[in-house]
Design a protein around this motif. Structure first.
Motif, PDB file in Angstrom:
ATOM      1  N   ASN A 448       3.275 -11.926  -3.282  1.00  0.00           N
ATOM      2  CA  ASN A 448       4.265 -11.260  -4.122  1.00  0.00           C
ATOM      3  C   ASN A 448       3.984 -11.514  -5.601  1.00  0.00           C
ATOM      4  O   ASN A 448       4.178 -10.618  -6.435  1.00  0.00           O
ATOM      5  CB  ASN A 448       5.666 -11.753  -3.756  1.00  0.00           C
ATOM      6  CG  ASN A 448       6.092 -11.287  -2.376  1.00  0.00           C
ATOM      7  OD1 ASN A 448       5.674 -10.218  -1.910  1.00  0.00           O
ATOM      8  ND2 ASN A 448       6.937 -12.082  -1.717  1.00  0.00           N
ATOM      9  N   LYS A 451       1.362  -9.145  -6.708  1.00  0.00           N
ATOM     10  CA  LYS A 451       1.889  -7.797  -6.883  1.00  0.00           C
ATOM     11  C   LYS A 451       2.689  -7.686  -8.181  1.00  0.00           C
ATOM     12  O   LYS A 451       2.655  -6.639  -8.848  1.00  0.00           O
ATOM     13  CB  LYS A 451       2.755  -7.411  -5.679  1.00  0.00           C
ATOM     14  CG  LYS A 451       1.949  -7.221  -4.410  1.00  0.00           C
ATOM     15  CD  LYS A 451       2.756  -6.559  -3.309  1.00  0.00           C
ATOM     16  CE  LYS A 451       3.851  -7.486  -2.793  1.00  0.00           C
ATOM     17  NZ  LYS A 451       4.580  -6.868  -1.640  1.00  0.00           N
ATOM     18  N   TYR A 454       0.258  -7.218 -10.963  1.00  0.00           N
ATOM     19  CA  TYR A 454      -0.213  -5.837 -11.009  1.00  0.00           C
ATOM     20  C   TYR A 454       0.800  -4.938 -11.703  1.00  0.00           C
ATOM     21  O   TYR A 454       0.451  -4.133 -12.593  1.00  0.00           O
ATOM     22  CB  TYR A 454      -0.496  -5.346  -9.590  1.00  0.00           C
ATOM     23  CG  TYR A 454      -0.599  -3.849  -9.466  1.00  0.00           C
ATOM     24  CD1 TYR A 454      -1.736  -3.167  -9.868  1.00  0.00           C
ATOM     25  CD2 TYR A 454       0.484  -3.103  -8.966  1.00  0.00           C
ATOM     26  CE1 TYR A 454      -1.819  -1.781  -9.769  1.00  0.00           C
ATOM     27  CE2 TYR A 454       0.409  -1.732  -8.861  1.00  0.00           C
ATOM     28  CZ  TYR A 454      -0.740  -1.067  -9.269  1.00  0.00           C
ATOM     29  OH  TYR A 454      -0.813   0.298  -9.177  1.00  0.00           O
ATOM     30  N   ASN A 455       2.062  -5.021 -11.334  1.00  0.00           N
ATOM     31  CA  ASN A 455       3.097  -4.173 -11.915  1.00  0.00           C
ATOM     32  C   ASN A 455       3.265  -4.441 -13.404  1.00  0.00           C
ATOM     33  O   ASN A 455       3.461  -3.503 -14.195  1.00  0.00           O
ATOM     34  CB  ASN A 455       4.423  -4.392 -11.188  1.00  0.00           C
ATOM     35  CG  ASN A 455       4.394  -3.855  -9.761  1.00  0.00           C
ATOM     36  OD1 ASN A 455       3.753  -2.851  -9.479  1.00  0.00           O
ATOM     37  ND2 ASN A 455       5.091  -4.541  -8.862  1.00  0.00           N
ATOM     38  N   GLU A 528      -1.979  -4.634   1.902  1.00  0.00           N
ATOM     39  CA  GLU A 528      -1.008  -4.207   0.894  1.00  0.00           C
ATOM     40  C   GLU A 528      -1.335  -2.823   0.343  1.00  0.00           C
ATOM     41  O   GLU A 528      -0.426  -2.031   0.052  1.00  0.00           O
ATOM     42  CB  GLU A 528      -0.969  -5.224  -0.249  1.00  0.00           C
ATOM     43  CG  GLU A 528      -0.464  -6.601   0.149  1.00  0.00           C
ATOM     44  CD  GLU A 528       0.981  -6.573   0.634  1.00  0.00           C
ATOM     45  OE1 GLU A 528       1.768  -5.721   0.167  1.00  0.00           O
ATOM     46  OE2 GLU A 528       1.320  -7.409   1.498  1.00  0.00           O
ATOM     47  N   ARG A 531      -0.090  -0.141   2.629  1.00  0.00           N
ATOM     48  CA  ARG A 531       1.358   0.027   2.553  1.00  0.00           C
ATOM     49  C   ARG A 531       1.777   0.734   1.270  1.00  0.00           C
ATOM     50  O   ARG A 531       2.920   1.215   1.173  1.00  0.00           O
ATOM     51  CB  ARG A 531       2.049  -1.337   2.633  1.00  0.00           C
ATOM     52  CG  ARG A 531       1.838  -2.063   3.955  1.00  0.00           C
ATOM     53  CD  ARG A 531       2.435  -3.463   3.876  1.00  0.00           C
ATOM     54  NE  ARG A 531       2.141  -4.222   5.092  1.00  0.00           N
ATOM     55  CZ  ARG A 531       2.418  -5.524   5.243  1.00  0.00           C
ATOM     56  NH1 ARG A 531       3.006  -6.181   4.237  1.00  0.00           N
ATOM     57  NH2 ARG A 531       2.119  -6.142   6.377  1.00  0.00           N
ATOM     58  N   GLY A 532       0.897   0.759   0.275  1.00  0.00           N
ATOM     59  CA  GLY A 532       1.227   1.402  -0.991  1.00  0.00           C
ATOM     60  C   GLY A 532       1.996   0.525  -1.934  1.00  0.00           C
ATOM     61  O   GLY A 532       2.585   1.022  -2.910  1.00  0.00           O
ATOM     62  N   SER A 533       2.001  -0.775  -1.728  1.00  0.00           N
ATOM     63  CA  SER A 533       2.743  -1.684  -2.585  1.00  0.00           C
ATOM     64  C   SER A 533       1.936  -2.156  -3.789  1.00  0.00           C
ATOM     65  O   SER A 533       2.507  -2.762  -4.702  1.00  0.00           O
ATOM     66  CB  SER A 533       3.217  -2.911  -1.774  1.00  0.00           C
ATOM     67  OG  SER A 533       2.097  -3.605  -1.240  1.00  0.00           O
ATOM     68  N   ILE A 534       0.664  -1.887  -3.817  1.00  0.00           N
ATOM     69  CA  ILE A 534      -0.190  -2.304  -4.926  1.00  0.00           C
ATOM     70  C   ILE A 534      -1.370  -1.335  -5.033  1.00  0.00           C
ATOM     71  O   ILE A 534      -1.801  -0.751  -4.024  1.00  0.00           O
ATOM     72  CB  ILE A 534      -0.684  -3.759  -4.715  1.00  0.00           C
ATOM     73  CG1 ILE A 534      -1.320  -4.308  -6.014  1.00  0.00           C
ATOM     74  CG2 ILE A 534      -1.638  -3.856  -3.548  1.00  0.00           C
ATOM     75  CD1 ILE A 534      -1.681  -5.779  -5.934  1.00  0.00           C
ATOM     76  N   LYS A 536      -1.604   1.730  -6.284  1.00  0.00           N
ATOM     77  CA  LYS A 536      -1.258   3.046  -5.764  1.00  0.00           C
ATOM     78  C   LYS A 536      -2.250   4.088  -6.275  1.00  0.00           C
ATOM     79  O   LYS A 536      -2.520   4.168  -7.467  1.00  0.00           O
ATOM     80  CB  LYS A 536       0.154   3.424  -6.197  1.00  0.00           C
ATOM     81  CG  LYS A 536       1.228   2.508  -5.638  1.00  0.00           C
ATOM     82  CD  LYS A 536       2.614   2.911  -6.145  1.00  0.00           C
ATOM     83  CE  LYS A 536       3.684   1.968  -5.619  1.00  0.00           C
ATOM     84  NZ  LYS A 536       5.045   2.325  -6.126  1.00  0.00           N
TER      85      LYS A 536
END
Length: 659
Positions: A448, A451, A454-455, A528, A531-534, A536
């Motif tokens: 997490n 991630k 990344y965001n 991940e 799943r599209g959580s990172i 994208k």
């Protein structure tokens, strides 16, 4: 007495009269011969107006000679030898030589011998001529001439002293005519048939190609001729590399009348293979200031792009390496930057480093030294121990916009710049590029946190600044990766394998080839991304190499310390594009020969589509690090000289052993 005196005077008068008459006749004969020779010099034939008169004059002259002189004089037949190489031969012009050569070898069916002359048993290769044969031409006898004379006259072979052949004045006149004709031919540079050995006739195996009847001669294009060992370069490079340097200007040369034929076009191509001819009206044009994509003379337009990249694809090398802060650099970076698998080097090299060495400048010098004089460093930036260097071929620096960069710190304490991101962007022709290198949070279970890194990066990275967006309608203010055409993100993402050390070791030891695909089933990043959580919209090429972390320094074994860290694919390269199929991954691998860190360098080769652009953007105008370029080239030369000196010393040294 008077009677006797009168008789004597009468006899003397008769003798005088006879002598004077003979002299007159002799003079008349000589004049006739001179006239005949003069006439022969014009047409090559010796003729007499009255041959019987000449024979009579010569006969009467011989009768008047004293008897004693006749007895002691032995007159042989006059058969002069022709000179081996006539010195009075007129030099033939280039047109005559070319005409003779064309006449000699014009077709394979045409006979090369004179139909009016008798050839030898071996045939002959005679000079072709359009003039009729000389009927009065004679050949020297075989007894008096050179051995290579194959023709002989039966009259000449039976020649005898003139005293024995009385009454043969007609033969003497004929002989004089033959000799005069022969010498007349020599003086005009026409050797008669028997003066050369006759060779067998040469017949080509197939008809000869027609000659070019234009001014563009092959002999005038030797300076622009393409070497024979480079004739197949176009086919070879197109087959291997996928593109060939060409120019649209070559097609315009025919339409404008600049080139006469295809051979001249090849000549122009070889001369202007890199720098094509520039038309004056293109230089006069100012349309490129309006930013037109198709304007003639536009720096970033379609014409210039097609000249350098006919298929509009460039090669990009992207690499990431966690150096673990080691001061010692590898001795050789060739295996890292210049792998042997692709036949050609790439157009652009982008290298990102995490936990870089303390001497950043030394690292950049080593990169310049390895890539050599064909590449220059377009830009470099740093964020703490995060380094990024962009090298490009020196021919392409004029097509780049200004380079911009931005940084993001993902640590809570911003002063410690070991974790974060560094981004560099610029436009090449009409395609915008963004390169990001990152170092995410470490730890097996901190998915997490990674991630979040990344965001934060995609939101806080403020790019571009001055360079306009090539497609603002597809951009998002909350995602920096959506504001560029081509995006490459690489670094130490620190995603691990969700498996224990023993299981991973057993999979790698069983079958290294199939073990990689089994390991990726436990990879955190792959899970991940699915799943599209990172990341994208990003893609990653297929992995066929062993985990790049964690090794013992200087060894090929994974961590043998007490921590026993699980081998993982922490170092990755991912990419995304605004347009489908713009990026094609060619190779994705690691460099196991560099062992100065606990990470192995990971690199990827891409083929990227480039579009034409507008000249209304801020251009870099050939900007590069000149000082670094000079230092790197000097270092490269010095190292090469040292290697040669070491090899020379090794060859000259000898070891003596005493038994």
């Amino acid at each position: 007495m008077s009677t006797l005196n009168g008789f004597s005077q009468h006899s003397g008068a008769c003798v005088t009269q006879s002598t004077e008459g003979g002299a007159v006749q002799d003079l008349q004969a000589k004049k006739a011969v001179k006239a005949a020779r003069k006439e022969a010099s014009g047409n090559g034939v010796l003729t007499f107006d009255d041959p019987s008169r000449v024979d009579t004059s010569l006969n009467e002259t011989l009768k008047l000679l004293p008897d004693e002189l006749k007895a002691n004089m032995k007159i042989k037949s006059v058969t002069p030898r022709p000179p081996r190489k006539p010195r009075l031969e007129r030099a033939a012009s280039l047109d005559e030589k070319n005409w003779r050569r064309w006449r000699r070898f014009r077709t394979s069916q045409e006979s090369l011998t004179d139909p009016y002359e008798t050839s030898s048993s071996n045939g002959s290769l005679q000079e072709a001529t359009l003039s009729p044969p000389i009927r009065g031409r004679a050949t020297p006898c075989s007894q008096c001439c050179e051995p290579n004379s194959l023709h002989s006259s039966p009259d000449a072979s039976e020649a005898s002293p003139m005293g024995k052949s009385r009454g043969s004045t007609s033969d003497l006149g004929k002989r004089a005519s033959e000799i005069s004709s022969a010498f007349g031919g020599l003086l005009r540079g026409k050797a008669f048939a028997g003066s050369k050995p006759r060779l067998s006739q040469i017949m080509p195996a197939r008809p000869l190609p027609p000659m070019e009847l234009n001014v563009a001669s092959h002999t005038l294009r030797t300076a622009n001729r393409i070497d024979s060992d480079f004739m197949d370069y176009r086919h070879y490079s197109q087959h291997k590399f996928g593109r060939v340097s060409s120019s649209l200007s070559d097609t315009r040369l025919h339409g404008n009348g600049t080139v006469c034929d295809n051979c001249s076009t090849d000549s122009m191509k070889s001369t202007f293979s890199l720098l094509t001819p520039i038309r004056s009206k293109d230089v006069r044009s100012r349309s490129y200031l309006e930013g037109s994509l198709l304007a003639n003379g536009a720096l970033l337009g379609a014409e210039e792009l097609s000249r350098y990249f006919p298929d509009r694809n460039i090669g990009i090398f992207v690499a990431t390496w966690n150096m673990q802060g080691q001061k010692e650099l590898p001795v050789n970076l060739d295996d890292f930057l210049l792998p042997t698998d692709p036949d050609y080097a790439q157009d652009m090299y982008v290298i990102g480093v995490q936990e870089g060495c303390p001497d950043r400048r030394e690292w950049e010098i080593r990169l310049q030294e390895t890539l050599g004089p064909h590449y220059v460093m377009l830009y470099s930036a740093a964020h703490g121990v995060l380094y990024m260097s962009v090298f490009i071929r020196r021919d392409l620096i004029w097509f780049c916009s200004e380079v911009e960069y931005a940084t993001v710190t993902t640590r809570i304490v911003s002063q410690i710049k070991t974790k974060g991101a560094l981004g560099i962007c610029f436009t090449f022709f009409g395609t915008s590029f963004l390169f990001i290198t990152s170092h995410f949070t470490s730890g097996d279970s901190k998915v997490n946190e990674r991630k979040l890194d990344y965001n934060k990066t995609i939101q806080a990275l403020t790019l571009p600044k001055n360079v306009p967006d090539t497609n603002p309608y597809r951009s998002s203010s909350s995602d920096v990766t959506s504001r560029f055409d081509e995006v490459f993100w690489f670094g130490d993402f620190n995603f691990r394998l969700n498996k224990d050390r023993e299981t991973v070791d057993s999979i790698l030891n069983q079958n290294p080839e199939t073990g990689v695909s089994k390991l990726l089933a436990y990879d955190q990043l792959t899970s991940e991304m699915s799943r599209g959580s990172i990341f994208k919209g990003f893609q990653e090429a297929d992995i066929h190499f062993r985990p790049s972390y964690k090794f013992d320094i200087g060894k090929d074994s994974y961590d043998t310390t007490s921590k026993q860290r699980t081998p993982s694919y922490t170092d990755r390269v991912v990419y995304r594009s605004r347009y489908r199929d713009d990026i094609h991954a060619v190779k994705y691998s690691s460099c196991p020969v560099i062992k100065t860190s606990d990470h192995r360098p990971v690199f990827a080769l891409f083929r990227v589509k480039v579009r034409p652009g507008r000249d209304n953007i801020p251009l870099a105008a050939g900007q590069f690090d000149r000082e670094l370029y000079l230092i790197g080239i000097k270092r490269r030369i010095t190292r090469e000289l040292q290697n040669r000196r070491a090899q020379k010393d090794q060859k000259s040294s000898s070891v003596c052993s005493i038994s």
